[in-house]
Write an enzyme that holds these catalytic residues in place. Structure first.
Site, PDB file in Angstrom:
ATOM      1  N   THR A  26       8.607  41.970  64.526  1.00 23.63           N
ATOM      2  CA  THR A  26       7.838  43.098  65.080  1.00 23.63           C
ATOM      3  C   THR A  26       7.327  42.722  66.473  1.00 23.63           C
ATOM      4  O   THR A  26       7.007  41.557  66.721  1.00 23.63           O
ATOM      5  CB  THR A  26       6.640  43.402  64.157  1.00 23.63           C
ATOM      6  OG1 THR A  26       7.144  43.814  62.887  1.00 23.63           O
ATOM      7  CG2 THR A  26       5.759  44.523  64.708  1.00 23.63           C
ATOM      8  N   GLY A  27       7.212  43.730  67.331  1.00 18.32           N
ATOM      9  CA  GLY A  27       6.591  43.494  68.640  1.00 18.32           C
ATOM     10  C   GLY A  27       7.482  43.964  69.778  1.00 18.32           C
ATOM     11  O   GLY A  27       8.598  44.455  69.567  1.00 18.32           O
ATOM     12  N   SER A  28       6.983  43.769  71.001  1.00 17.16           N
ATOM     13  CA  SER A  28       7.712  44.285  72.166  1.00 17.16           C
ATOM     14  C   SER A  28       8.973  43.466  72.455  1.00 17.16           C
ATOM     15  O   SER A  28       9.968  44.014  72.941  1.00 17.16           O
ATOM     16  CB  SER A  28       6.788  44.302  73.389  1.00 17.16           C
ATOM     17  OG  SER A  28       6.240  43.020  73.624  1.00 17.16           O
ATOM     18  N   THR A  29       8.949  42.166  72.148  1.00 17.25           N
ATOM     19  CA  THR A  29      10.148  41.348  72.369  1.00 17.25           C
ATOM     20  C   THR A  29      11.222  41.722  71.344  1.00 17.25           C
ATOM     21  O   THR A  29      12.402  41.875  71.691  1.00 17.25           O
ATOM     22  CB  THR A  29       9.802  39.846  72.272  1.00 17.25           C
ATOM     23  OG1 THR A  29       8.581  39.606  72.989  1.00 17.25           O
ATOM     24  CG2 THR A  29      10.896  38.983  72.867  1.00 17.25           C
ATOM     25  N   ALA A  81       6.525  35.788  68.961  1.00 19.80           N
ATOM     26  CA  ALA A  81       5.327  35.011  68.617  1.00 19.80           C
ATOM     27  C   ALA A  81       4.279  35.218  69.698  1.00 19.80           C
ATOM     28  O   ALA A  81       4.590  35.621  70.822  1.00 19.80           O
ATOM     29  CB  ALA A  81       5.663  33.529  68.486  1.00 19.80           C
ATOM     30  N   GLY A  93       1.056  37.530  64.619  1.00 24.00           N
ATOM     31  CA  GLY A  93       0.175  38.529  64.016  1.00 24.00           C
ATOM     32  C   GLY A  93      -0.567  39.369  65.031  1.00 24.00           C
ATOM     33  O   GLY A  93      -1.388  40.212  64.658  1.00 24.00           O
ATOM     34  N   GLY A  94      -0.245  39.161  66.312  1.00 25.34           N
ATOM     35  CA  GLY A  94      -0.855  40.008  67.339  1.00 25.34           C
ATOM     36  C   GLY A  94      -0.571  41.479  67.089  1.00 25.34           C
ATOM     37  O   GLY A  94      -1.369  42.348  67.445  1.00 25.34           O
ATOM     38  N   GLY A  95       0.549  41.755  66.443  1.00 26.14           N
ATOM     39  CA  GLY A  95       0.907  43.141  66.099  1.00 26.14           C
ATOM     40  C   GLY A  95       0.542  43.498  64.669  1.00 26.14           C
ATOM     41  O   GLY A  95       0.980  44.540  64.158  1.00 26.14           O
ATOM     42  N   GLU A 101       6.112  39.478  58.043  1.00 31.80           N
ATOM     43  CA  GLU A 101       6.884  38.546  58.871  1.00 31.80           C
ATOM     44  C   GLU A 101       7.012  37.192  58.172  1.00 31.80           C
ATOM     45  O   GLU A 101       8.080  36.575  58.168  1.00 31.80           O
ATOM     46  CB  GLU A 101       6.203  38.377  60.232  1.00 31.80           C
ATOM     47  CG  GLU A 101       6.276  39.639  61.082  1.00 31.80           C
ATOM     48  CD  GLU A 101       5.440  39.581  62.362  1.00 31.80           C
ATOM     49  OE1 GLU A 101       5.710  40.396  63.243  1.00 31.80           O
ATOM     50  OE2 GLU A 101       4.539  38.733  62.472  1.00 31.80           O
TER      51      GLU A 101
HETATM   52  C1  5RP Z   1       3.521  40.823  65.421  1.00 31.26           C
HETATM   53  C2  5RP Z   1       3.858  39.516  66.025  1.00 31.26           C
HETATM   54  C3  5RP Z   1       4.613  39.515  67.311  1.00 31.26           C
HETATM   55  O1  5RP Z   1       5.776  38.783  67.139  1.00 31.26           O
HETATM   56  C4  5RP Z   1       3.752  38.885  68.382  1.00 31.26           C
HETATM   57  O2  5RP Z   1       2.525  39.579  68.465  1.00 31.26           O
HETATM   58  C5  5RP Z   1       4.454  38.916  69.743  1.00 31.26           C
HETATM   59  O3  5RP Z   1       4.526  40.225  70.208  1.00 31.26           O
HETATM   60  P1  5RP Z   1       5.217  40.598  71.582  1.00 31.26           P
HETATM   61  O4  5RP Z   1       6.686  40.342  71.422  1.00 31.26           O
HETATM   62  O5  5RP Z   1       4.914  42.071  71.746  1.00 31.26           O
HETATM   63  O6  5RP Z   1       4.606  39.759  72.676  1.00 31.26           O
HETATM   64  O7  5RP Z   1       3.560  38.470  65.509  1.00 31.26           O
HETATM   65  O8  5RP Z   1       2.716  40.678  64.300  1.00 31.26           O
END
Ligand code: 5RP
Length: 215
Positions: A26-29, A81, A93-95, A101
């Site tokens: 999950t996330g923008s990457t 990450a 877990g930022g998202g 995950e």
């Molecule tokens: C979501 C996550 C994401 O992988 C993490 O927050 C990185 O996000 P991004 O790719 O947007 O920087 O752990 O729970």
């Protein structure tokens, strides 16, 4: 940083093979990874998704989303990450998708982590450590985290996870032994999962750049 995220995500396609069911984070990457995976949609069986957000994006590309229970063990999991140390231990877990995950990472033979260079650190903890908690245990868990770590838990107000739980973000940590801290925090009743991916770290980290760095 979005260019670096895209470059890391596109490099991760090298690990996709015909007939696979691919675990997707999950996330923008990861969003860039899903977009790149679209070109493979007729060559893979489908994907196991770690969030409603990723499920929606996978489906928008016509990629089949498969339940993990039906998929069995996976060969490959690709996820981003928030921080990554030299031993491939991660904060995630930022998202707010850390629990699913972590489940998919555990079910996968190879975990490929895709990051931009800003995510690399020597010691984890500058990024506040997300902990998913059963709502009724929020205060109890927060007190225990203060006692055990000295860190400062902050309730991520207004956020409810896909599992119906809340997130505490723990500030002011310097995590010199991530495996021990993950184990210790996991013992607190009410903790669903800890955003430390140390017991099961990444196997490969791709840092986006021209060219991407793989370690
Ligand atoms: C979501 C996550 C994401 O992988 C993490 O927050 C990185 O996000 P991004 O790719 O947007 O920087 O752990 O729970």
């Amino acid at each position: 940083m979005s260019d670096a995220k895209k470059l890391a995500a596109e490099k991760a396609i090298d690990y996709v093979e015909d007939g696979m069911i691919v675990g997707v984070g999950t996330g923008s990457t990861v969003a860039y990874f899903i977009d790149a995976l679209a070109a493979w949609k007729d060559r893979i069986q489908g994907a196991v998704s770690s969030s409603e957000q990723s499920t929606a994006r996978l489906k928008s590309h016509g990629i089949d989303v498969i339940d993990l229970n039906a998929a069995g063990p996976l060969s490959l999991y690709v996820d981003g990450a928030d921080e990554c140390d030299p031993r491939k231990h991660l904060i995630k877990g930022g998202g707010a998708a850390l629990t699913r995950e972590k489940i998919i990472a555990e079910a996968s033979a190879k975990f490929v982590c895709i990051v931009d260079p800003s995510k690399r650190v020597d010691v984890l903890g500058r990024f506040p450590l997300p902990v998913e908690v059963i709502p009724m245990a929020r205060s109890l868990v927060a007190r225990e985290i203060v006692r055990l770590t000295g860190g400062q838990p902050v309730w991520r107000d207004g956020v409810v996870t896909d599992n119906g739980n809340v997130i505490l973000d723990v500030h002011n940590l310097s995590i010199v032994d991530p495996v021990a801290m993950e184990r210790e925090l996991n013992q607190i009743p009410g903790v669903v999962s800890v955003g430390l991916f140390a017991r099961r770290p990444a196997d490969v980290v791709i840092v986006g750049g021209q060219p991407p760095q793989v370690f």
